[in-house]
Enzyme design. Structure first.
Site, mmCIF file in Angstrom:
data_model
loop_
_atom_site.group_PDB
_atom_site.id
_atom_site.type_symbol
_atom_site.label_atom_id
_atom_site.label_comp_id
_atom_site.label_asym_id
_atom_site.label_seq_id
_atom_site.Cartn_x
_atom_site.Cartn_y
_atom_site.Cartn_z
ATOM 1 N N HIS A 12 0.632 -1.031 -0.065
ATOM 2 C CA HIS A 12 0.142 -0.079 -0.115
ATOM 3 C C HIS A 12 0.716 1.298 -0.128
ATOM 4 O O HIS A 12 0.466 2.350 -0.337
ATOM 5 C CB HIS A 12 -0.789 0.037 1.065
ATOM 6 C CG HIS A 12 -0.215 0.258 2.470
ATOM 7 N ND1 HIS A 12 0.499 -0.666 3.018
ATOM 8 C CD2 HIS A 12 -0.085 1.442 3.300
ATOM 9 C CE1 HIS A 12 0.898 -0.271 4.109
ATOM 10 N NE2 HIS A 12 0.644 1.150 4.520
ATOM 11 N N GLY A 14 3.536 1.622 -2.122
ATOM 12 C CA GLY A 14 4.146 1.789 -3.486
ATOM 13 C C GLY A 14 3.408 2.268 -4.252
ATOM 14 O O GLY A 14 2.182 3.145 -4.025
ATOM 15 N N LEU A 15 3.829 2.700 -5.566
ATOM 16 C CA LEU A 15 3.139 3.288 -6.580
ATOM 17 C C LEU A 15 1.709 3.092 -6.992
ATOM 18 O O LEU A 15 0.857 4.029 -6.822
ATOM 19 C CB LEU A 15 3.853 3.258 -7.889
ATOM 20 C CG LEU A 15 3.503 3.805 -9.129
ATOM 21 C CD1 LEU A 15 3.107 5.412 -9.147
ATOM 22 C CD2 LEU A 15 4.221 3.474 -10.507
ATOM 23 N N TYR A 137 12.079 -11.213 -14.042
ATOM 24 C CA TYR A 137 10.707 -10.591 -13.699
ATOM 25 C C TYR A 137 9.532 -11.027 -14.374
ATOM 26 O O TYR A 137 8.577 -11.239 -13.724
ATOM 27 C CB TYR A 137 11.027 -8.915 -13.787
ATOM 28 C CG TYR A 137 9.601 -8.110 -12.949
ATOM 29 C CD1 TYR A 137 9.455 -8.056 -11.881
ATOM 30 C CD2 TYR A 137 8.931 -7.556 -14.057
ATOM 31 C CE1 TYR A 137 8.621 -7.446 -11.280
ATOM 32 C CE2 TYR A 137 7.754 -6.743 -13.653
ATOM 33 C CZ TYR A 137 7.521 -6.741 -12.239
ATOM 34 O OH TYR A 137 6.473 -6.013 -11.845
ATOM 35 N N PRO A 164 -0.914 -4.237 -16.296
ATOM 36 C CA PRO A 164 -0.909 -2.874 -16.780
ATOM 37 C C PRO A 164 0.366 -2.437 -17.496
ATOM 38 O O PRO A 164 1.448 -3.256 -17.571
ATOM 39 C CB PRO A 164 -0.574 -2.150 -15.210
ATOM 40 C CG PRO A 164 -0.074 -3.443 -14.459
ATOM 41 C CD PRO A 164 -0.295 -4.379 -14.766
ATOM 42 N N ARG A 248 7.045 3.703 -26.156
ATOM 43 C CA ARG A 248 6.448 3.097 -24.836
ATOM 44 C C ARG A 248 4.973 3.856 -24.604
ATOM 45 O O ARG A 248 4.682 5.100 -25.014
ATOM 46 C CB ARG A 248 7.568 3.468 -23.754
ATOM 47 C CG ARG A 248 8.549 2.676 -23.322
ATOM 48 C CD ARG A 248 8.246 1.471 -23.338
ATOM 49 N NE ARG A 248 9.565 0.640 -23.095
ATOM 50 C CZ ARG A 248 10.054 -0.176 -24.240
ATOM 51 N NH1 ARG A 248 9.647 0.128 -25.445
ATOM 52 N NH2 ARG A 248 11.067 -0.670 -23.860
ATOM 53 N N ASP A 319 18.231 -0.758 -24.960
ATOM 54 C CA ASP A 319 17.050 0.026 -25.354
ATOM 55 C C ASP A 319 16.024 -0.871 -24.677
ATOM 56 O O ASP A 319 14.915 -0.220 -24.444
ATOM 57 C CB ASP A 319 16.711 -0.091 -26.929
ATOM 58 C CG ASP A 319 17.255 1.338 -27.362
ATOM 59 O OD1 ASP A 319 17.451 2.300 -26.807
ATOM 60 O OD2 ASP A 319 17.550 1.384 -28.714
#
Length: 361
Positions: A12, A14-15, A137, A164, A248, A319
């Site tokens: 809670h 974090g971003l 990850y 996301p 992006r 990149d």
């Protein structure tokens, strides 16, 4: 969810987690289970199971994760796969054991293949190799998503995974070593402006708030210049990683939170799965469907900050994936659309950054 339902927001501070908590409060939810990392280490299986047995949350937002940009993903590959697998395994399994009614697992679009079709539909998952720089990850996040899907199929749970796109917003990570690209560029260009204008008061304030490799604003000028140069911040110019050509997609974190709560309130796993045949790739992309080059975003930031120096891209640095735009048709069909465009988001985030500079006592 009922307004008094017991809700555990993992991560809670974090971003994403902080934005989800704010969104829930704005919508009238009030019964929260909140634990900081020192209070509950989610990689500790025994501690997580004891917490769930004692508190019995009804709904779980699993936004806690070990995250970072290309530099961090390259240096700490073991940490990225181990910590994220442990957090996910512990929270999802404890949720099943303790009768959690619904869980929302937050992944990342880095789960998709490096050469995925653009925009990336949910069903392109696991169709070809991943981007090497963030493979540990990505594998952890794929495992978490498949864990939710598998528990739903075997145990009849109602766990939903959302993917996301690149997020940014209040409470972002601005650490020069571990942050994602947009907050990293904001801080580097801000510090570049301070150096160019010889604004040492602003430089020291920034370093007091967020030291770089232990260097605070109390250090001598030579030490400060040396540590900033290590990260490509020099008087007159700022070095940025890569060519600036990758495209992006960026989503304001508070909108990600709104989409997450929207899905928890309105969408069940059974609505995302087929009644017959194989059930897979039931996750939901969350994004804008709009993309910009890294150079374009850097120049937006440069204009917003008012940095009159030079942006120098370093093609010797990686990149990452050249393009990863989400296909958001499933999300739109569920009735949710974004409203914050990148130019407004950059303006909001820089304002937030400046308002949260505070020297240590």
């Amino acid at each position: 969810m009922e307004k008094q339902s017991k809700i555990f927001v993992a991560g809670h501070r974090g971003l994403v987690g902080s934005a989800i908590l704010w969104n829930l409060r704005e919508k009238g939810y009030s019964n929260f289970l909140l634990r900081t990392h020192p209070e509950l280490d989610l990689t500790d299986q025994a501690a997580v199971h004891a917490f769930f047995e004692r508190e019995k949350p009804e709904y779980v937002f699993l936004s806690a994760a070990y995250v970072g940009g290309i530099l961090a993903n390259s240096r700490y590959r073991a940490d990225f796969i181990y910590r994220n697998l442990m957090i996910q395994n512990n929270v999802i399994h404890a949720s099943w054991m303790n009768g959690v009614k619904k869980l929302l697992f937050l992944g990342s679009t880095c789960i998709y293949p490096r050469e995925a079709p653009q925009p990336m539909p949910e069903d392109c998952l696991l169709t070809s190799p991943l981007e090497y720089t963030n493979e540990p990850y990505a594998i952890a996040k794929i495992a978490g998503m498949k864990m939710c899907e598998s528990y739903n199929l075997q145990y009849g749970t109602n766990y939903i995974a959302v993917m996301p796109t690149n997020l940014y917003g209040p409470n972002d990570n601005f650490d020069l070593e571990t942050s994602h690209v947009l907050p990293a560029m904001i801080r580097k260009i801000h510090l570049g402006k301070c150096l160019r204008e010889a604004d040492w008061e602003a430089l020291r304030l920034d370093l007091d708030t967020r030291p770089v490799e232990g260097v605070t604003g109390k250090a001598d000028k030579g030490t400060i210049l040396s540590v900033l140069a290590k990260y490509g911040i020099e008087p007159g110019y700022v070095h940025l990683w890569g060519t600036g050509k990758p495209l992006r997609e960026f989503l304001w974190s508070e909108e990600m939170a709104d989409a997450s709560v929207y899905i928890m309130e309105r969408v069940d796993f059974k609505e995302l799965s087929s009644a017959t045949g194989e059930v897979r790739n039931t996750h939901i992309n969350i994004g804008t469907g709009v993309e910009h080059t890294i150079r374009e975003v850097a120049e937006m930031i440069q204009r917003e900050i008012g940095f009159e120096g030079e942006l120098r891209f370093d093609p010797s640095k990686p990149d990452g994936t050249l393009r990863k735009l989400t296909d958001v048709r499933k999300l739109h069909a569920l009735g949710w659309h974004h409203t914050v465009e990148i130019e407004d988001g950059v303006r909001r985030l820089y304002a937030w950054y400046l308002s949260n500079l505070c020297p240590y006592s």
